[in-house]
Design a protein around this motif. Structure first.
Motif, PDB file in Angstrom:
ATOM      1  N   TYR B  91       0.862  -1.186   0.000  1.00  0.00           N
ATOM      2  CA  TYR B  91       0.000   0.000   0.000  1.00  0.00           C
ATOM      3  C   TYR B  91       0.898   1.237   0.000  1.00  0.00           C
ATOM      4  N   LEU B  92       0.646   2.136  -0.942  1.00  0.00           N
ATOM      5  CA  LEU B  92       1.492   3.319  -1.099  1.00  0.00           C
ATOM      6  C   LEU B  92       0.656   4.586  -1.055  1.00  0.00           C
ATOM      7  N   CYS B  93       1.172   5.573  -0.365  1.00  0.00           N
ATOM      8  CA  CYS B  93       0.565   6.893  -0.445  1.00  0.00           C
ATOM      9  C   CYS B  93       1.375   7.742  -1.417  1.00  0.00           C
ATOM     10  N   SER B  94       0.719   8.698  -2.017  1.00  0.00           N
ATOM     11  CA  SER B  94       1.409   9.615  -2.914  1.00  0.00           C
ATOM     12  C   SER B  94       0.899  11.027  -2.673  1.00  0.00           C
ATOM     13  N   VAL B  95       1.714  11.993  -3.072  1.00  0.00           N
ATOM     14  CA  VAL B  95       1.345  13.385  -2.870  1.00  0.00           C
ATOM     15  C   VAL B  95       1.610  14.177  -4.139  1.00  0.00           C
ATOM     16  N   GLU B  96       0.874  15.257  -4.255  1.00  0.00           N
ATOM     17  CA  GLU B  96       1.016  16.146  -5.398  1.00  0.00           C
ATOM     18  C   GLU B  96       0.675  17.548  -4.941  1.00  0.00           C
ATOM     19  N   GLY B  97       1.398  18.515  -5.521  1.00  0.00           N
ATOM     20  CA  GLY B  97       1.008  19.887  -5.251  1.00  0.00           C
ATOM     21  C   GLY B  97       1.718  20.503  -4.076  1.00  0.00           C
ATOM     22  N   PHE B  98       3.022  20.574  -4.137  1.00  0.00           N
ATOM     23  CA  PHE B  98       3.762  21.344  -3.152  1.00  0.00           C
ATOM     24  C   PHE B  98       4.713  22.249  -3.917  1.00  0.00           C
ATOM     25  N   GLY B  99       4.887  23.396  -3.414  1.00  0.00           N
ATOM     26  CA  GLY B  99       5.579  24.399  -4.194  1.00  0.00           C
ATOM     27  C   GLY B  99       6.985  24.657  -3.737  1.00  0.00           C
ATOM     28  N   GLY B 100       7.591  25.577  -4.399  1.00  0.00           N
ATOM     29  CA  GLY B 100       8.942  25.979  -4.041  1.00  0.00           C
ATOM     30  C   GLY B 100       9.967  25.399  -4.975  1.00  0.00           C
ATOM     31  N   GLY B 101      10.987  26.130  -5.268  1.00  0.00           N
ATOM     32  CA  GLY B 101      12.082  25.654  -6.100  1.00  0.00           C
ATOM     33  C   GLY B 101      11.637  25.339  -7.508  1.00  0.00           C
ATOM     34  N   THR B 102      12.163  24.248  -8.042  1.00  0.00           N
ATOM     35  CA  THR B 102      11.853  23.917  -9.429  1.00  0.00           C
ATOM     36  C   THR B 102      10.876  22.751  -9.530  1.00  0.00           C
ATOM     37  N   THR B 103      10.252  22.377  -8.410  1.00  0.00           N
ATOM     38  CA  THR B 103       9.322  21.249  -8.465  1.00  0.00           C
ATOM     39  C   THR B 103       8.131  21.596  -9.336  1.00  0.00           C
ATOM     40  N   THR B 104       7.830  20.702 -10.246  1.00  0.00           N
ATOM     41  CA  THR B 104       6.668  20.891 -11.094  1.00  0.00           C
ATOM     42  C   THR B 104       5.418  20.611 -10.296  1.00  0.00           C
ATOM     43  N   TYR B 105       4.493  21.476 -10.318  1.00  0.00           N
ATOM     44  CA  TYR B 105       3.331  21.410  -9.450  1.00  0.00           C
ATOM     45  C   TYR B 105       2.583  20.099  -9.574  1.00  0.00           C
ATOM     46  N   ASN B 106       2.412  19.590 -10.799  1.00  0.00           N
ATOM     47  CA  ASN B 106       1.582  18.404 -10.989  1.00  0.00           C
ATOM     48  C   ASN B 106       2.340  17.098 -10.851  1.00  0.00           C
TER      49      ASN B 106
END
Lengths: 111, 119
Positions: B91-106
Motif C-alpha cells: 500500500y502506497l501513499c502519494s502526494v502532489e502539489g507542493f511548491g517551491g524551487g523547481t518542483t513541477t506542481y503536478n
C-alpha cells in the motif's frame, strides 16, 4: 477510463546495452510520468513529461501527446537499472491527479 | 521533492483484523492519494484523501473496507479492515502539489510503501 499499455513486458539486457521502452495511452493526458520500482518496492521518479523531450544522464524520455505515446530510452545499461519501469498518466479533463498505471516493463540487466 | 514516510513499513496480520497505515509528509501538499499494488501487479488507485472531508473512492473500493482520514495537509491514514489473504499487497501513499524551487506542481511522488501480508 483511459488505457495505458507498456511494451515490452519483459526485457533482458547485457550490461552496456541500450534499450527503448514504450508507453501507449488511449486518450489525452494532463500528466505523464515514468517511474522505476526498485527491488525493495520503492517508486523512483524518473521523468514528469506530458509532452516533449527530457534527458537525465543515461536516461531520456520523449512524449508525443498528439500521437498518444511516450518512449523511455536507457543507454549504457547497468545492473542497477534492473527493476520494473512504470508509465503512469493522468487523463485529461477532471482527473485531479489520479494516475493510471501501465502494467510495467520488467528489466533485467546482466553483468 | 517532499519527504514522505509511511508506517509501518511492513506487517504480518491475521485474517479478520484491521491495520492502519500512516502517511506523513514534511511539507503541506494539496493532494494525497492511496494506491494498492497486489503481488506481481501494477498500481491501482484506491482513493483520493481529501482534507477536511470524506475521501473519494475509485470503483471497486468502499469506505467500509478502506476508511481514510486526512486531518491536515501533511498527514493521512488508510485502514484496511476485516482483512483477508486477498488484501496482501503493498500500500502506497502519494502526494502532489507542493511548491517551491523547481518542483513541477503536478508531479506526483510516492512514499516507500507498506508491505502487508495477511495469513
Amino acid at each position: 477510463g483511459i488505457q495505458v499499455e507498456q511494451s515490452p513486458p519483459d526485457l533482458i539486457l547485457q550490461e552496456g546495452a541500450n534499450s527503448t521502452l514504450r508507453c501507449n495511452f488511449s486518450d489525452s493526458v494532463n500528466n505523464l510520468q515514468w517511474f522505476h520500482q526498485n527491488p525493495w518496492g520503492q517508486l523512483i521518479n524518473l521523468f514528469y513529461i506530458p509532452s516533449g523531450t527530457k534527458q537525465n544522464g543515461r536516461l531520456s524520455a520523449t512524449t508525443v501527446a498528439t500521437e498518444r505515446y511516450s518512449l523511455l530510452y536507457i543507454s549504457s545499461s547497468q545492473t542497477t537499472d534492473s527493476g520494473v519501469y512504470f508509465c503512469a498518466v493522468e487523463a485529461g479533463g477532471t482527473s485531479y491527479g489520479k494516475l493510471t498505471f501501465g502494467q510495467g516493463t520488467i528489466l533485467t540487466v546482466h553483468p | 521533492s517532499a519527504v514522505i514516510s509511511q508506517k509501518p513499513s511492513r506487517d504480518i496480520c491475521q485474517r479478520g483484523t484491521s491495520l492502519t497505515i500512516q502517511c506523513q509528509v514534511d511539507s503541506q501538499v494539496t493532494m494525497m492519494f492511496w494506491y494498492r499494488q497486489q503481488p506481481g501487479q501494477s498500481l491501482t488507485l484506491i482513493a483520493t484523501a481529501n482534507q477536511g472531508s470524506e475521501a473519494t473512492y475509485e470503483s471497486g473500493f468502499v469506505i467500509d473496507k478502506f476508511p481514510i482520514s486526512r486531518p491536515n495537509l501533511t498527514f493521512s491514514t488508510l485502514t484496511v479492515s476485516n482483512m483477508s489473504p486477498e488484501d496482501s499487497s503493498i500500500y502506497l501513499c502519494s502526494v502532489e502539489g507542493f511548491g517551491g524551487g523547481t518542483t513541477t506542481y503536478n508531479e506526483q511522488f510516492f512514499g516507500p510503501g507498506t508491505r502487508l501480508t495477511v495469513l
